[in-house]
Design a protein around this motif. Structure first.
Motif, PDB file in Angstrom:
ATOM      1  N   GLY A 177      10.118 -63.873  24.061  1.00  0.00           N
ATOM      2  CA  GLY A 177      10.611 -65.493  24.021  1.00  0.00           C
ATOM      3  C   GLY A 177      11.143 -65.804  22.954  1.00  0.00           C
ATOM      4  O   GLY A 177      12.308 -66.454  22.611  1.00  0.00           O
ATOM      5  N   PHE A 178      10.700 -65.353  21.698  1.00  0.00           N
ATOM      6  CA  PHE A 178      11.144 -65.906  20.283  1.00  0.00           C
ATOM      7  C   PHE A 178      12.469 -65.398  20.242  1.00  0.00           C
ATOM      8  O   PHE A 178      13.401 -66.131  19.747  1.00  0.00           O
ATOM      9  CB  PHE A 178      10.234 -65.653  19.445  1.00  0.00           C
ATOM     10  N   LEU A 179      12.733 -64.167  20.602  1.00  0.00           N
ATOM     11  CA  LEU A 179      13.861 -63.431  20.232  1.00  0.00           C
ATOM     12  C   LEU A 179      15.108 -64.067  21.162  1.00  0.00           C
ATOM     13  O   LEU A 179      15.998 -64.132  20.756  1.00  0.00           O
ATOM     14  CB  LEU A 179      13.782 -61.889  20.538  1.00  0.00           C
ATOM     15  N   VAL A 180      14.749 -64.195  22.363  1.00  0.00           N
ATOM     16  CA  VAL A 180      15.626 -64.489  23.417  1.00  0.00           C
ATOM     17  C   VAL A 180      16.118 -66.052  23.035  1.00  0.00           C
ATOM     18  O   VAL A 180      17.133 -66.451  22.855  1.00  0.00           O
ATOM     19  CB  VAL A 180      15.018 -64.740  24.944  1.00  0.00           C
ATOM     20  N   ALA A 181      15.121 -67.035  22.750  1.00  0.00           N
ATOM     21  CA  ALA A 181      15.382 -68.340  22.074  1.00  0.00           C
ATOM     22  C   ALA A 181      16.224 -68.179  21.070  1.00  0.00           C
ATOM     23  O   ALA A 181      17.104 -69.039  20.835  1.00  0.00           O
ATOM     24  CB  ALA A 181      14.082 -69.109  21.826  1.00  0.00           C
ATOM     25  N   ARG A 182      15.872 -67.313  19.716  1.00  0.00           N
ATOM     26  CA  ARG A 182      16.612 -67.250  18.546  1.00  0.00           C
ATOM     27  C   ARG A 182      18.070 -67.084  19.056  1.00  0.00           C
ATOM     28  O   ARG A 182      18.931 -67.586  18.505  1.00  0.00           O
ATOM     29  CB  ARG A 182      15.933 -66.343  17.835  1.00  0.00           C
ATOM     30  N   ARG A 183      18.383 -66.224  19.871  1.00  0.00           N
ATOM     31  CA  ARG A 183      19.560 -65.495  20.231  1.00  0.00           C
ATOM     32  C   ARG A 183      20.463 -66.597  20.679  1.00  0.00           C
ATOM     33  O   ARG A 183      21.611 -66.840  20.584  1.00  0.00           O
ATOM     34  CB  ARG A 183      19.567 -64.461  21.082  1.00  0.00           C
ATOM     35  N   ALA A 184      19.650 -67.369  21.689  1.00  0.00           N
ATOM     36  CA  ALA A 184      20.470 -68.445  22.342  1.00  0.00           C
ATOM     37  C   ALA A 184      20.746 -69.684  21.509  1.00  0.00           C
ATOM     38  O   ALA A 184      21.776 -70.068  21.618  1.00  0.00           O
ATOM     39  CB  ALA A 184      19.480 -69.186  23.538  1.00  0.00           C
ATOM     40  N   MET A 185      20.067 -69.750  20.417  1.00  0.00           N
ATOM     41  CA  MET A 185      20.267 -70.881  19.376  1.00  0.00           C
ATOM     42  C   MET A 185      21.221 -70.463  18.435  1.00  0.00           C
ATOM     43  O   MET A 185      21.551 -71.195  17.515  1.00  0.00           O
ATOM     44  CB  MET A 185      18.871 -71.472  18.872  1.00  0.00           C
ATOM     45  N   ALA A 186      21.567 -69.200  18.404  1.00  0.00           N
ATOM     46  CA  ALA A 186      22.298 -68.709  17.268  1.00  0.00           C
ATOM     47  C   ALA A 186      23.792 -69.332  17.467  1.00  0.00           C
ATOM     48  O   ALA A 186      24.110 -69.610  16.335  1.00  0.00           O
ATOM     49  CB  ALA A 186      22.583 -67.070  17.451  1.00  0.00           C
ATOM     50  N   GLY A 187      24.139 -69.546  18.790  1.00  0.00           N
ATOM     51  CA  GLY A 187      25.471 -70.411  18.599  1.00  0.00           C
ATOM     52  C   GLY A 187      25.490 -71.748  18.298  1.00  0.00           C
ATOM     53  O   GLY A 187      26.407 -71.996  17.390  1.00  0.00           O
ATOM     54  N   LEU A 188      24.171 -72.387  18.285  1.00  0.00           N
ATOM     55  CA  LEU A 188      24.141 -73.776  17.587  1.00  0.00           C
ATOM     56  C   LEU A 188      23.978 -73.681  16.247  1.00  0.00           C
ATOM     57  O   LEU A 188      24.431 -74.596  15.543  1.00  0.00           O
ATOM     58  CB  LEU A 188      23.101 -74.414  18.230  1.00  0.00           C
ATOM     59  N   GLY A 189      23.550 -72.715  15.406  1.00  0.00           N
ATOM     60  CA  GLY A 189      23.562 -72.383  14.177  1.00  0.00           C
ATOM     61  C   GLY A 189      24.972 -72.250  13.705  1.00  0.00           C
ATOM     62  O   GLY A 189      25.341 -72.840  12.628  1.00  0.00           O
ATOM     63  N   HIS A 190      25.892 -71.668  14.497  1.00  0.00           N
ATOM     64  CA  HIS A 190      26.957 -71.195  13.963  1.00  0.00           C
ATOM     65  C   HIS A 190      27.629 -72.792  13.894  1.00  0.00           C
ATOM     66  O   HIS A 190      28.695 -72.922  12.989  1.00  0.00           O
ATOM     67  CB  HIS A 190      27.884 -70.216  14.846  1.00  0.00           C
ATOM     68  N   ILE A 191      27.432 -73.398  15.082  1.00  0.00           N
ATOM     69  CA  ILE A 191      28.195 -74.590  15.342  1.00  0.00           C
ATOM     70  C   ILE A 191      27.922 -75.488  14.091  1.00  0.00           C
ATOM     71  O   ILE A 191      28.562 -76.515  13.307  1.00  0.00           O
ATOM     72  CB  ILE A 191      28.138 -75.449  16.524  1.00  0.00           C
ATOM     73  N   GLN A 192      26.603 -75.393  13.874  1.00  0.00           N
ATOM     74  CA  GLN A 192      26.172 -76.506  12.617  1.00  0.00           C
ATOM     75  C   GLN A 192      26.768 -75.987  11.203  1.00  0.00           C
ATOM     76  O   GLN A 192      27.087 -76.722  10.351  1.00  0.00           O
ATOM     77  CB  GLN A 192      24.692 -76.265  12.424  1.00  0.00           C
ATOM     78  N   GLN A 193      26.841 -74.532  11.136  1.00  0.00           N
ATOM     79  CA  GLN A 193      27.834 -74.107   9.853  1.00  0.00           C
ATOM     80  C   GLN A 193      28.774 -74.689   9.586  1.00  0.00           C
ATOM     81  O   GLN A 193      29.405 -75.156   8.716  1.00  0.00           O
ATOM     82  CB  GLN A 193      27.612 -72.673   9.858  1.00  0.00           C
ATOM     83  N   ALA A 194      29.634 -74.685  10.889  1.00  0.00           N
ATOM     84  CA  ALA A 194      31.044 -74.882  11.072  1.00  0.00           C
ATOM     85  C   ALA A 194      31.078 -76.531  10.867  1.00  0.00           C
ATOM     86  O   ALA A 194      32.189 -76.895   9.959  1.00  0.00           O
ATOM     87  CB  ALA A 194      31.702 -74.514  12.227  1.00  0.00           C
ATOM     88  N   THR A 195      30.060 -77.160  11.096  1.00  0.00           N
ATOM     89  CA  THR A 195      30.119 -78.549  10.847  1.00  0.00           C
ATOM     90  C   THR A 195      29.953 -79.002   9.591  1.00  0.00           C
ATOM     91  O   THR A 195      30.660 -79.879   8.895  1.00  0.00           O
ATOM     92  CB  THR A 195      29.033 -79.287  11.830  1.00  0.00           C
ATOM     93  N   ASN A 196      29.182 -78.088   8.755  1.00  0.00           N
ATOM     94  CA  ASN A 196      28.953 -78.230   7.475  1.00  0.00           C
ATOM     95  C   ASN A 196      30.309 -78.079   6.712  1.00  0.00           C
ATOM     96  O   ASN A 196      30.428 -78.858   5.524  1.00  0.00           O
ATOM     97  CB  ASN A 196      27.892 -77.414   6.774  1.00  0.00           C
ATOM     98  N   HIS A 197      30.898 -77.220   7.086  1.00  0.00           N
ATOM     99  CA  HIS A 197      32.018 -76.935   6.331  1.00  0.00           C
ATOM    100  C   HIS A 197      33.275 -78.102   6.443  1.00  0.00           C
ATOM    101  O   HIS A 197      33.569 -78.467   5.542  1.00  0.00           O
ATOM    102  CB  HIS A 197      32.976 -75.521   6.970  1.00  0.00           C
ATOM    103  N   ILE A 198      33.169 -78.606   7.917  1.00  0.00           N
ATOM    104  CA  ILE A 198      34.039 -79.752   7.913  1.00  0.00           C
ATOM    105  C   ILE A 198      33.511 -80.930   7.108  1.00  0.00           C
ATOM    106  O   ILE A 198      34.416 -81.507   6.485  1.00  0.00           O
ATOM    107  CB  ILE A 198      33.864 -80.233   9.501  1.00  0.00           C
ATOM    108  N   ILE A 199      32.221 -81.108   6.939  1.00  0.00           N
ATOM    109  CA  ILE A 199      31.925 -82.369   6.198  1.00  0.00           C
ATOM    110  C   ILE A 199      32.401 -82.029   4.897  1.00  0.00           C
ATOM    111  O   ILE A 199      32.818 -83.053   4.288  1.00  0.00           O
ATOM    112  CB  ILE A 199      30.376 -82.265   6.397  1.00  0.00           C
TER     113      ILE A 199
END
Ligand code: ADP
Length: 459
Positions: A177-199
């Protein structure tokens, strides 16, 4: 309080898995216990039938011997037999020394029934027993009891094995469950990183696609598109600001030059008047440029309210054609207007649509040398109104056609012609705000055709 979505998803997944496992175990356990019980009951009834047969054909003493022998062969601690007279007195039994908790008093059982089946809890033996009490011929009662030790041990093993298996599976489920959830959330992590770059002002990072499943990929795609749009808007804003600064600097420098020359010059009234006239002319140019920019901004911002009016495009094209007749004649350019008698209705803002057509006609005349021809036409075609302005002028190179609608774009070939580079931007902004399109087709030396397509008013 669990704050991360990954932890919450893991918890939910594990809890759900645990609950379903428990449910599956309960069903299996209850079924197994019921089967064991049924098997035991069948066994008791078979045993009763055998002994009833002996009872029917032999004397009571022979039956008593049979009871003792049977119990000894099965094990006196595992099984017991008791025979009661019709007066409910025990007349024979197997060895009952291992069964101290049995009550000696029998209760009557109706004849011709399947007898009575009970489960006795034997606290001393830490076990229970299944007991069948059933009537024989002549009012006698036979009682047979089997210790449920084997069945209970089997069920206990089953419970223990499940307990161990369940703990391991639950830990596994939590990990998965943890691995699946972490994988699913990885995309959100990338979006957050990209948002930080935009900021931080860096628009170069986009979120990688095709890795996280459709929902997150769609979000990442929308994010990338939004980022690209914002990047283009900021670039446009920068270049527009740059262009405005450049375009305002020239007239301002000229005004300053005029003022300086006048100040240091002869300073007679005529010179003052000439300077004032020139300053007014430069100011008018600037005001007109600023007004056009405001108009573009307004059209860009949308004009839902203005779309309430019905406008006849055929009339507009005819009027604009007439308006420019003198200008064209002065330049030696022929204007031909081909417009149907019928109305070509669209919903929109009359003044702005008029301005858009006028801008295109003005350009056509401006960029067509003397002796050339400009054709202005309008027609309806598959729920659209088409207005085209064709000239036989200098034309626009293929590579430049994509950028002539940009704000302040002036091609090198037209530097000598007066203009601000805002005319086509205004045309595009007005046409877009009416839900239409403007296109250009051109060949250098042969001429250009600008076509406006607007949605026809349906009624
Ligand atoms: P301008 O004020 O310079 O005419 P526009 O936005 O109207 O600004 O046009 C942008 C550029 O597109 C012009 O500078 C010119 O180079 C080119 N252009 C526009 N219309 C025509 C045309 N009919 N024929 C040739 N070139 C044109």
């Amino acid at each position: 309080m669990i704050r991360t979505l990954t932890a919450r998803l893991t918890l939910w997944y594990t809890a759900l898995f645990g609950l379903l496992s428990l449910l599956a175990f309960s069903v299996a356990y209850v079924t197994l216990a019921a089967n064991l019980n049924n098997r035991m009951d069948d066994e008791l009834r078979r045993e009763f039938q055998e002994l009833a047969e002996v009872f029917r054909h032999h004397e009571q003493a022979a039956v008593a011997r049979e009871l003792i022998a049977e119990a000894e062969s099965e094990g006196i601690s595992r099984v017991f037999y008791r025979l009661y007279s019709p007066q409910l007195e025990m007349v024979a039994s197997s060895d009952l020394s291992s069964w101290p908790e049995l009550d000696t008093q029998a209760t009557p059982v109706p004849e011709d029934t399947g007898g009575r089946l009970q489960t006795l809890i034997l606290s001393e033996q830490r076990c229970s027993a299944r007991v069948l009490t059933q009537a024989l011929e002549g009012g006698y009662i036979l009682q047979i009891g089997y210790l449920l030790q084997d069945d209970e041990r089997l069920l206990e093993h089953f419970r223990e094995s499940f307990g161990i298996g369940f703990t391991i599976a639950l830990l596994g489920a939590a990990l998965v469950g943890f691995l699946v959830a972490r994988r699913a959330m990885a995309g959100l992590g990338h979006i957050q990183q990209a948002t930080n770059h935009i900021i931080r002002g860096d628009f170069s990072r986009s979120v990688p696609l095709g890795r996280y499943g459709e929902e997150i990929d769609n979000l990442a795609l929308a994010f990338n598109q939004m980022q690209e749009r914002v990047r283009i808007l900021i670039e446009e804003l920068r270049s527009v600001t740059n262009n405005i600064a450049h375009d305002l600097r020239s007239p301002l420098t000229r005004i300053r030059g005029l003022a300086e020359t006048t100040l240091t010059g002869g300073q007679n009234l005529t010179e003052y008047q000439e300077t004032a006239g020139a300053v007014i002319e430069e100011c008018d140019k600037m005001v007109s440029m600023v007004n056009t920019m405001l108009e573009i901004a307004e059209a860009d911002a949308g004009m839902r309210k203005l779309l309430e009016t019905s406008v006849d495009m055929a009339a507009i094209v005819r009027d604009v054609g007439e308006l420019f007749l003198t200008v064209a004649e002065d330049k030696g350019v022929e204007i031909q207007v081909a417009v149907p008698d019928a109305q070509l209705m669209v919903r929109g803002d009359r003044t702005r649509l008029q301005r858009a057509v006028a801008n295109l006609l003005d350009n056509a005349i401006k960029y067509t040398p003397s002796g050339g021809k400009v054709t202005l036409s309008a027609r309806g075609e598959s729920s659209q109104v088409l207005i085209s302005i064709a000239d036989t002028g200098i034309g626009i190179p293929q590579g430049e056609q994509g950028r002539i609608f940009d704000r302040f774009c002036r091609l090198d070939q037209s530097r000598s012609t007066p203009g601000s580079g805002l005319g086509l931007s205004l045309v595009q902004a007005v046409v877009h705000s009416h839900g239409g399109k403007v296109q250009v087709g051109s060949e250098v030396g042969l001429g250009s055709v600008f076509t406006i397509r607007l949605p026809e008013q349906s009624e």
